[in-house]
Design a protein around this motif. Sequence first.
Motif, PDB file in Angstrom:
ATOM      1  N   LEU A  45       0.834  -1.207   0.000  1.00 47.49           N
ATOM      2  CA  LEU A  45       0.000   0.000   0.000  1.00 47.49           C
ATOM      3  C   LEU A  45       0.871   1.261   0.000  1.00 47.49           C
ATOM      4  N   GLY A  46       1.999   1.210   0.720  1.00 46.49           N
ATOM      5  CA  GLY A  46       2.921   2.348   0.716  1.00 46.49           C
ATOM      6  C   GLY A  46       3.485   2.609  -0.659  1.00 46.49           C
ATOM      7  N   ALA A  47       3.856   1.541  -1.377  1.00 42.48           N
ATOM      8  CA  ALA A  47       4.369   1.702  -2.737  1.00 42.48           C
ATOM      9  C   ALA A  47       3.298   2.283  -3.654  1.00 42.48           C
ATOM     10  N   GLN A  48       2.073   1.792  -3.510  1.00 47.27           N
ATOM     11  CA  GLN A  48       0.953   2.291  -4.312  1.00 47.27           C
ATOM     12  C   GLN A  48       0.723   3.782  -4.067  1.00 47.27           C
ATOM     13  N   THR A  49       0.759   4.174  -2.802  1.00 44.66           N
ATOM     14  CA  THR A  49       0.537   5.578  -2.454  1.00 44.66           C
ATOM     15  C   THR A  49       1.670   6.463  -2.963  1.00 44.66           C
ATOM     16  N   GLU A  50       2.923   5.988  -2.821  1.00 44.44           N
ATOM     17  CA  GLU A  50       4.055   6.774  -3.331  1.00 44.44           C
ATOM     18  C   GLU A  50       3.915   7.050  -4.820  1.00 44.44           C
ATOM     19  N   GLY A  51       3.555   6.016  -5.573  1.00 43.78           N
ATOM     20  CA  GLY A  51       3.417   6.198  -7.009  1.00 43.78           C
ATOM     21  C   GLY A  51       2.280   7.138  -7.368  1.00 43.78           C
ATOM     22  N   MET A  52       1.155   7.007  -6.687  1.00 44.75           N
ATOM     23  CA  MET A  52      -0.013   7.829  -6.974  1.00 44.75           C
ATOM     24  C   MET A  52       0.253   9.311  -6.665  1.00 44.75           C
ATOM     25  N   ILE A  53       0.793   9.575  -5.465  1.00 47.05           N
ATOM     26  CA  ILE A  53       1.048  10.963  -5.083  1.00 47.05           C
ATOM     27  C   ILE A  53       2.176  11.553  -5.929  1.00 47.05           C
ATOM     28  N   GLY A  54       3.200  10.735  -6.225  1.00 48.28           N
ATOM     29  CA  GLY A  54       4.277  11.215  -7.091  1.00 48.28           C
ATOM     30  C   GLY A  54       3.760  11.639  -8.451  1.00 48.28           C
ATOM     31  N   TYR A  55       2.850  10.861  -8.986  1.00 47.00           N
ATOM     32  CA  TYR A  55       2.238  11.199 -10.275  1.00 47.00           C
ATOM     33  C   TYR A  55       1.512  12.539 -10.204  1.00 47.00           C
ATOM     34  N   MET A  56       0.792  12.779  -9.108  1.00 45.86           N
ATOM     35  CA  MET A  56       0.048  14.034  -8.957  1.00 45.86           C
ATOM     36  C   MET A  56       1.007  15.225  -8.810  1.00 45.86           C
ATOM     37  N   ILE A  57       2.104  15.025  -8.078  1.00 42.82           N
ATOM     38  CA  ILE A  57       3.098  16.096  -7.938  1.00 42.82           C
ATOM     39  C   ILE A  57       3.759  16.379  -9.282  1.00 42.82           C
ATOM     40  N   GLU A  58       4.042  15.323 -10.033  1.00 42.51           N
ATOM     41  CA  GLU A  58       4.655  15.525 -11.347  1.00 42.51           C
ATOM     42  C   GLU A  58       3.754  16.339 -12.277  1.00 42.51           C
ATOM     43  N   GLN A  59       2.448  16.133 -12.171  1.00 33.40           N
ATOM     44  CA  GLN A  59       1.525  16.941 -12.977  1.00 33.40           C
ATOM     45  C   GLN A  59       1.676  18.422 -12.644  1.00 33.40           C
ATOM     46  N   GLU A  60       1.734  18.736 -11.346  1.00 37.92           N
ATOM     47  CA  GLU A  60       1.876  20.136 -10.938  1.00 37.92           C
ATOM     48  C   GLU A  60       3.217  20.699 -11.386  1.00 37.92           C
ATOM     49  N   LEU A  61       4.281  19.900 -11.230  1.00 32.36           N
ATOM     50  CA  LEU A  61       5.595  20.366 -11.675  1.00 32.36           C
ATOM     51  C   LEU A  61       5.606  20.612 -13.174  1.00 32.36           C
ATOM     52  N   GLY A  62       4.907  19.758 -13.918  1.00 28.94           N
ATOM     53  CA  GLY A  62       4.840  19.938 -15.362  1.00 28.94           C
ATOM     54  C   GLY A  62       4.172  21.243 -15.753  1.00 28.94           C
ATOM     55  N   ASN A  63       3.197  21.679 -14.938  1.00 28.69           N
ATOM     56  CA  ASN A  63       2.540  22.958 -15.207  1.00 28.69           C
ATOM     57  C   ASN A  63       3.417  24.145 -14.810  1.00 28.69           C
ATOM     58  N   LEU A  64       4.206  23.959 -13.737  1.00 29.21           N
ATOM     59  CA  LEU A  64       5.051  25.047 -13.250  1.00 29.21           C
ATOM     60  C   LEU A  64       6.347  25.176 -14.040  1.00 29.21           C
ATOM     61  N   LEU A  65       6.919  24.041 -14.446  1.00 28.14           N
ATOM     62  CA  LEU A  65       8.235  24.041 -15.077  1.00 28.14           C
ATOM     63  C   LEU A  65       8.213  23.314 -16.417  1.00 28.14           C
ATOM     64  N   PRO A  66       7.367  23.753 -17.350  1.00 31.06           N
ATOM     65  CA  PRO A  66       7.268  23.031 -18.621  1.00 31.06           C
ATOM     66  C   PRO A  66       8.601  23.048 -19.374  1.00 31.06           C
ATOM     67  N   PHE A  67       9.152  21.849 -19.603  1.00 35.40           N
ATOM     68  CA  PHE A  67      10.367  21.657 -20.397  1.00 35.40           C
ATOM     69  C   PHE A  67      11.611  22.302 -19.797  1.00 35.40           C
ATOM     70  N   GLU A  68      11.549  22.823 -18.564  1.00 34.38           N
ATOM     71  CA  GLU A  68      12.704  23.499 -17.990  1.00 34.38           C
ATOM     72  C   GLU A  68      13.642  22.533 -17.280  1.00 34.38           C
ATOM     73  N   ARG A  69      13.086  21.639 -16.460  1.00 33.38           N
ATOM     74  CA  ARG A  69      13.902  20.672 -15.730  1.00 33.38           C
ATOM     75  C   ARG A  69      13.208  19.326 -15.702  1.00 33.38           C
ATOM     76  N   PRO A  70      13.965  18.259 -15.818  1.00 33.57           N
ATOM     77  CA  PRO A  70      13.342  16.935 -15.705  1.00 33.57           C
ATOM     78  C   PRO A  70      12.979  16.643 -14.252  1.00 33.57           C
ATOM     79  N   PHE A  71      11.984  15.793 -14.064  1.00 34.70           N
ATOM     80  CA  PHE A  71      11.614  15.368 -12.723  1.00 34.70           C
ATOM     81  C   PHE A  71      11.216  13.905 -12.757  1.00 34.70           C
ATOM     82  N   ALA A  72      11.344  13.232 -11.606  1.00 32.87           N
ATOM     83  CA  ALA A  72      11.086  11.795 -11.564  1.00 32.87           C
ATOM     84  C   ALA A  72      10.648  11.389 -10.173  1.00 32.87           C
TER      85      ALA A  72
END
Length: 244
Positions: A7-34
Motif C-alpha cells: 500500500l505504501g508503494a501504491q501511495t508513493e506512485g499515486m502521489i508522485g504522479y500528482m506532484i509531477e503533474q503540478e511540476l509539469g505545469n510550473l516548469l514546462p520543459f525546464e527541468r526533468p523530474f522523476a
Amino acid sequence: TYPLDVLGAQTEGMIGYMIEQELGNLLPFERPFATLLTMVEVDARDPAFGNPTKFIGPVYSKEAADRLAAEKGWVVKPDGDKWRRVVASPEPKRIFQLRPIKWLVEHNTIVIAAGGGGIPAAYGQGADHHKLAGIECVIDKDLATELLARELGADMYVMLTDAPAVYVDWGKPGQRAIRRASPDALSAMTFAAGSMGPKVEAACRFVRSTGKRAAIGELADLGRILAGEAGTTIAADTKGIVYA
C-alpha cells in the motif's frame, strides 16, 4: 487487502504522479523530474515493534475493533472515543534507492522520493538474514527524509508544512513563533507528538550530525525561509531561542 508495504508503494506512485503533474505545469520543459519508489530499511528487532503507536486506517467501535484484532492479528488502541489499528513506527536505517537518487540529482533532476516515510523493508533473521521483505509498519516521514537529506549531503534540510513556523504555546493567546534556535534549546522544549514533534526531532538530528542548517515553515514562504526571514531555522551557531 494488501500489506502495508505494498500500500505504501501504491501511495508513493499515486502521489508522485500528482506532484509531477503540478511540476509539469510550473516548469514546462525546464527541468526533468522523476518519482522513485523508495524502500527504507528498518530493523525487525526495533523496540517499536513491541509497542505499536502509529494510528492508521478508519475508526471503529470497541466491539468492531476487538473483532478485527482477533481476526487479523491487529493491535488496536483507543483514539478519542473510538478505536483504531496501531502499527509500529521504527527508526529508518538505510535508503535503498540512494544511488539512483544521487545520480538523478547530479543530473539536475527534481526527485520525488521517500514519500510517506518510504516503503518499509527488513532483512530476515537466522538463515533468512540475506532475504529482504516488506514489513508491517509505518516509518515517520520526517525521520526518513532527514536520513535521505543527510545521506545525500544536502546543504540544508527544509520541511515545508501548513504552519508558518514552530510555535511555543501553539493555539493559545500567547503563542509565539520561533525564528531561530539551537538544536539543544529546541530539543529541551515539548511539541505535539503527532504534528510538530517529529519535525523538530528530525531538524535537530540533521543539524547535530552535519553542522548544517535545517528549517521548518510554510510552503508559500520557501524563498524567505531559505533567506532566514520566515519559518524557523535550526542552526548549531544559534544561541538558545530567538523569537520572531
